[in-house]
Scaffold this motif. Sequence first.
Motif, PDB file in Angstrom:
ATOM      1  N   MET A   1      -1.887   3.023   6.585  1.00  0.00           N
ATOM      2  CA  MET A   1      -0.821   2.358   5.850  1.00  0.00           C
ATOM      3  C   MET A   1       0.345   3.312   5.598  1.00  0.00           C
ATOM      4  O   MET A   1       1.519   2.933   5.701  1.00  0.00           O
ATOM      5  CB  MET A   1      -1.349   1.818   4.514  1.00  0.00           C
ATOM      6  CG  MET A   1      -2.254   0.604   4.639  1.00  0.00           C
ATOM      7  SD  MET A   1      -1.323  -0.875   5.114  1.00  0.00           S
ATOM      8  CE  MET A   1      -2.565  -2.165   4.858  1.00  0.00           C
TER       9      MET A   1
ATOM     10  N   ASP B   1       2.816   6.414  -2.069  1.00  0.00           N
ATOM     11  CA  ASP B   1       1.630   5.545  -2.155  1.00  0.00           C
ATOM     12  C   ASP B   1       1.816   4.576  -3.314  1.00  0.00           C
ATOM     13  O   ASP B   1       2.151   4.985  -4.435  1.00  0.00           O
ATOM     14  CB  ASP B   1       0.375   6.392  -2.383  1.00  0.00           C
ATOM     15  CG  ASP B   1       0.085   7.320  -1.204  1.00  0.00           C
ATOM     16  OD1 ASP B   1       0.020   6.817  -0.077  1.00  0.00           O
ATOM     17  OD2 ASP B   1      -0.041   8.540  -1.425  1.00  0.00           O
TER      18      ASP B   1
ATOM     19  N   GLU C   1      -2.824  -7.266   7.855  1.00  0.00           N
ATOM     20  CA  GLU C   1      -2.159  -6.006   7.515  1.00  0.00           C
ATOM     21  C   GLU C   1      -0.846  -5.955   8.289  1.00  0.00           C
ATOM     22  O   GLU C   1      -0.834  -6.059   9.517  1.00  0.00           O
ATOM     23  CB  GLU C   1      -3.049  -4.814   7.866  1.00  0.00           C
ATOM     24  CG  GLU C   1      -4.313  -4.743   7.027  1.00  0.00           C
ATOM     25  CD  GLU C   1      -5.114  -3.473   7.282  1.00  0.00           C
ATOM     26  OE1 GLU C   1      -4.914  -2.847   8.349  1.00  0.00           O
ATOM     27  OE2 GLU C   1      -5.919  -3.100   6.413  1.00  0.00           O
TER      28      GLU C   1
ATOM     29  N   ASN D   1      -0.588   1.651  -4.083  1.00  0.00           N
ATOM     30  CA  ASN D   1      -1.867   1.299  -4.701  1.00  0.00           C
ATOM     31  C   ASN D   1      -2.952   2.290  -4.308  1.00  0.00           C
ATOM     32  O   ASN D   1      -2.902   2.862  -3.240  1.00  0.00           O
ATOM     33  CB  ASN D   1      -2.295  -0.118  -4.264  1.00  0.00           C
ATOM     34  CG  ASN D   1      -1.409  -1.188  -4.877  1.00  0.00           C
ATOM     35  OD1 ASN D   1      -1.152  -1.168  -6.077  1.00  0.00           O
ATOM     36  ND2 ASN D   1      -0.916  -2.108  -4.053  1.00  0.00           N
TER      37      ASN D   1
ATOM     38  N   GLY E   1       1.432  -3.124   4.035  1.00  0.00           N
ATOM     39  CA  GLY E   1       0.557  -3.730   3.047  1.00  0.00           C
ATOM     40  C   GLY E   1      -0.219  -4.895   3.619  1.00  0.00           C
ATOM     41  O   GLY E   1      -0.297  -5.073   4.844  1.00  0.00           O
TER      42      GLY E   1
ATOM     43  N   ALA F   1       0.824  -1.209   0.000  1.00  0.00           N
ATOM     44  CA  ALA F   1       0.000   0.000   0.000  1.00  0.00           C
ATOM     45  C   ALA F   1       0.856   1.255   0.000  1.00  0.00           C
ATOM     46  O   ALA F   1       0.482   2.275  -0.574  1.00  0.00           O
ATOM     47  CB  ALA F   1      -0.920   0.004   1.226  1.00  0.00           C
TER      48      ALA F   1
END
Length: 329
Positions: free
Chosen positions: A121, A327, A86, A329, A69, A35
């Motif tokens: 994230m 970042d 996570e 995704n 992620g 992420a």
Amino acid sequence: MKAMIIREFGAADVFESADILKPTVSAGNVLVRLAATSVNTIDMMIREMGEALPFSPKAPAVLGMDFAGTIEAVGEGVTEFNVGDEIYGCAGGLGDLPGTLAQYILADAKLIARKPKNLSMREAAALPLVGITAYEGLTRAGIAAGKSVLVHGGAGGVGHVAVQLAKHFGANVFATGAEGTQAELIEKLGAKAINFKTETVADYVAKHTDGAGFDVILDTVGGANLTNSIEAAKLNGQIATTLSFIELDLSMVHMKGLSLHVVFMLIPMMHNIGREVHGNILAELANIVEAGALVPVVDEQRFSLEQVTAAHQHLASGKAIGKVVIDIN
């Protein structure tokens, strides 16, 4: 998968977009859909110096170490993590370990931990390398409640985490920084700011320790600044540094009976020795974060994966406040 690769080492503009093979899960590892990742000084050093560093990957390479992620697949022998967890960690970007400037990473399960529940994230991706470094430096130097701690570079990546951790451990914390934004951040995090540009070491040692010196010093500046750490340390004091590439007369280290700890947190990754220590530290950092005692500072400027060049340039400019995050995704 989409990735940003470098075909040769050099300036920040060497990155290029590419489609590369998505890794498949293997024993002892987890496949992570990324992420976010963050940029560390060591990432820029590898990108610039390449083979001049013994731990650099061979080009073409995917750089990047920190990440947060979600686990997409779990390899044989991994029992402590599940698909959908996570997580966060520092697990790639050097040697034969592919980096995090990609949509997926195959990560050694020993190098990761569950992401703190109260961090995004982006925030979690900012923490691993600097958090492990700060934790290792303070604990090796004998951090304890009531001790006086000086953090050189208290508004930096490692420094701002070290200030909060030292407070968590019950220490009396002081930190050097420039007047203005840096000093304001140091004070906000609970330490007494020292303006290294206007105050001499003798001045602030006299002011804050009655001339005795600090019990523990974490020097995130290193190099020539080590002489300031030696001067600021109490008799039989402890110094931990993150940068010791310097020829230095150690006479005063002897005369003051000091202990000097060099923290190079990449060693377990480079040599595949003691990697589980990193996972354990990350799990402990997650507990500290969830207890409300540690919050990573993330620079407000946002970057996408394709903007990695701009992210590296922003960190190099010295204008970033906190960690620079990309970042994915």
